[in-house]
Design a protein around this motif. Structure first.
Motif, mmCIF file in Angstrom:
data_model
loop_
_atom_site.group_PDB
_atom_site.id
_atom_site.type_symbol
_atom_site.label_atom_id
_atom_site.label_comp_id
_atom_site.label_asym_id
_atom_site.label_seq_id
_atom_site.Cartn_x
_atom_site.Cartn_y
_atom_site.Cartn_z
ATOM 1 N N ARG A 6 0.875 -1.179 0.000
ATOM 2 C CA ARG A 6 0.000 0.000 0.000
ATOM 3 C C ARG A 6 0.907 1.221 0.000
ATOM 4 N NH1 ARG A 6 -3.193 3.555 3.232
ATOM 5 N NH2 ARG A 6 -5.256 3.885 2.274
ATOM 6 N N ASN A 7 0.985 1.869 -1.145
ATOM 7 C CA ASN A 7 1.844 3.045 -1.318
ATOM 8 C C ASN A 7 3.316 2.726 -1.023
ATOM 9 O OD1 ASN A 7 -0.421 4.605 -1.962
ATOM 10 N ND2 ASN A 7 -0.764 5.171 0.180
ATOM 11 N N ASP A 30 -2.194 -5.417 -3.813
ATOM 12 C CA ASP A 30 -2.214 -3.978 -3.596
ATOM 13 C C ASP A 30 -3.493 -3.526 -2.910
ATOM 14 O OD1 ASP A 30 -0.823 -1.369 -4.116
ATOM 15 O OD2 ASP A 30 -2.765 -0.958 -5.035
ATOM 16 N N SER A 32 -5.257 -0.660 -2.582
ATOM 17 C CA SER A 32 -5.731 0.666 -3.017
ATOM 18 C C SER A 32 -4.656 1.740 -2.883
ATOM 19 C CB SER A 32 -6.976 1.077 -2.219
ATOM 20 O OG SER A 32 -8.009 0.133 -2.380
ATOM 21 N N SER A 33 -3.475 1.469 -3.416
ATOM 22 C CA SER A 33 -2.399 2.459 -3.377
ATOM 23 C C SER A 33 -2.785 3.697 -4.171
ATOM 24 C CB SER A 33 -1.111 1.861 -3.957
ATOM 25 O OG SER A 33 -0.589 0.873 -3.115
ATOM 26 N N THR A 34 -2.363 4.856 -3.652
ATOM 27 C CA THR A 34 -2.614 6.108 -4.356
ATOM 28 C C THR A 34 -1.361 6.617 -5.060
ATOM 29 O OG1 THR A 34 -2.172 7.336 -2.309
ATOM 30 C CG2 THR A 34 -4.462 6.764 -2.786
ATOM 31 N N ASP A 35 -0.260 5.897 -4.940
ATOM 32 C CA ASP A 35 0.959 6.255 -5.664
ATOM 33 C C ASP A 35 1.127 5.309 -6.851
ATOM 34 O OD1 ASP A 35 1.765 3.881 -4.562
ATOM 35 O OD2 ASP A 35 3.440 4.712 -3.412
ATOM 36 N N ASP A 36 2.338 5.156 -7.343
ATOM 37 C CA ASP A 36 2.586 4.340 -8.537
ATOM 38 C C ASP A 36 3.035 2.922 -8.203
ATOM 39 O OD1 ASP A 36 1.993 6.536 -10.153
ATOM 40 O OD2 ASP A 36 4.068 7.257 -10.093
ATOM 41 N N THR A 37 2.579 2.376 -7.088
ATOM 42 C CA THR A 37 3.033 1.048 -6.661
ATOM 43 C C THR A 37 2.854 0.002 -7.753
ATOM 44 O OG1 THR A 37 2.651 1.459 -4.301
ATOM 45 C CG2 THR A 37 2.603 -0.826 -5.031
ATOM 46 N N ARG A 52 -5.683 -7.197 -6.769
ATOM 47 C CA ARG A 52 -6.289 -6.056 -6.085
ATOM 48 C C ARG A 52 -6.964 -6.535 -4.807
ATOM 49 N NH1 ARG A 52 -5.325 -1.141 -9.196
ATOM 50 N NH2 ARG A 52 -4.963 -1.854 -11.337
#
Length: 302
Positions: A6-7, A30, A32-37, A52
């Motif tokens: 996660r992020n 993952d 719900s990452s908000t970066d480019d993981t 996911r």
């Protein structure tokens, strides 16, 4: 191999760079990452499998990833750089040598940590003492996320537990719980299922980037709650049954005695062979030969 994220975009390059060659698969779960993981994972390893996460928490992420895994050996690894992927051959070697589950230990001889605080160390010691007393084990480390086990043990480890709702209705929860208590759940259920558990020394590094979501007090209480709810007496009372004995999976073993062995000076030679003095801490029953090929793959993760 299952890696919950996660992020963790900034940490993945260092983690992936130390992955052993010839792994059969790498699964990134993952949350719900908000970066480019996800993009970073795919750029670093085109064959990575991205899953996911639908639920929340580390326990849910690991359960999700492990259910998708196709290899004969399953390895759980943290994505923050704290666990060293280069140690994986040590874990696999111990499995090939006869273990059912191998757990990394920061407190076995040869292990260590650059990240653990005094309060977490004392908490881990107290929780280990509680589990060892209840389940007759000799664990030295309870809350460490570096584990490996044969895939056919997964059924025993992720026995679902019902959760009482406000109206008394039972709703199935994540098989390992939702949070950082997942490692404790795995260790406790391994003991209850009488799996042959070995500890190998492991060194915990500092998180490379970012801040951990772990809370010593909050998650410590969650761990205590899981130890209590997983205890045999309470399991029989509130859940109706305990984990099935290992013979129910293989049909090969008599009723076993729980076994834990500690590898104090574990090393892997140039050929990848496991070399260690193994001292069983609890009497063991013979384990059937490891000819794991039910899914067509050899018994070592490639």
């Amino acid at each position: 191999m299952v890696i919950p994220t996660r992020n963790e975009a900034r940490n993945l390059p260092a983690v992936f760079a130390r992955l052993p060659a010839h792994l059969y698969e790498v699964i990134v779960v993952d949350g719900s990452s908000t970066d480019d993981t996800i993009e970073v994972a795919r750029s670093l390893r085109p064959d990575v499998r991205i899953v996911r996460q639908v639920g929340n928490g580390k326990g849910n992420a690991l359960s999700t990833g492990l259910s998708e895994a196709r290899g004969d050996i399953l390895v759980t690894l943290d994505a923050d750089g704290s666990t060293d992927p280069a140690e994986i051959p040590r874990f696999v070697g111990a499995l090939v040598a006869g273990a059912d589950l191998v757990k990394g230990s920061r407190f076995a001889q040869g292990g260590g940590s650059a990240d653990i605080t005094r309060s977490r160390r004392l908490g881990n010691r107290a929780l280990c003492g509680l589990v060892n007393r209840i389940y007759g084990t000799s664990y030295t480390d309870l809350c460490y996320g570096f584990n490996a086990f044969w895939a056919d043990c997964l059924t025993l480890l992720e026995t679902p537990r019902p959760q009482l709702g406000a109206a008394g209705v039972t709703d199935a929860e994540s098989p390992f719980g939702r949070g950082f208590e997942v490692e404790t759940v795995i260790n406790v259920r391994a003991a209850k299922a009488a799996l042959r558990v070995w500890e190998v020394p492991s060194y915990e590094c500092r998180r490379i980037h970012g801040v951990s979501n772990l809370s010593a007090i909050r998650d410590g209480f969650r761990v205590v709650g899981r130890i209590w709810s997983e205890s045999p007496a309470l399991s029989a009372r509130y859940h109706g049954t305990m984990a099935a004995p290992r013979e129910a999976v293989h049909g090969l073993l008599p009723e076993p005695t729980p076994a834990v062995a500690q590898h104090d000076d574990a090393v892997v030679d140039a050929t990848g062979s496991f070399q260690a003095q193994v001292t069983p801490l609890i009497p063991e029953q013979p384990t059937a030969a490891r000819a794991r090929s039910s899914n067509g793959h050899p018994a070592v993760e490639r």
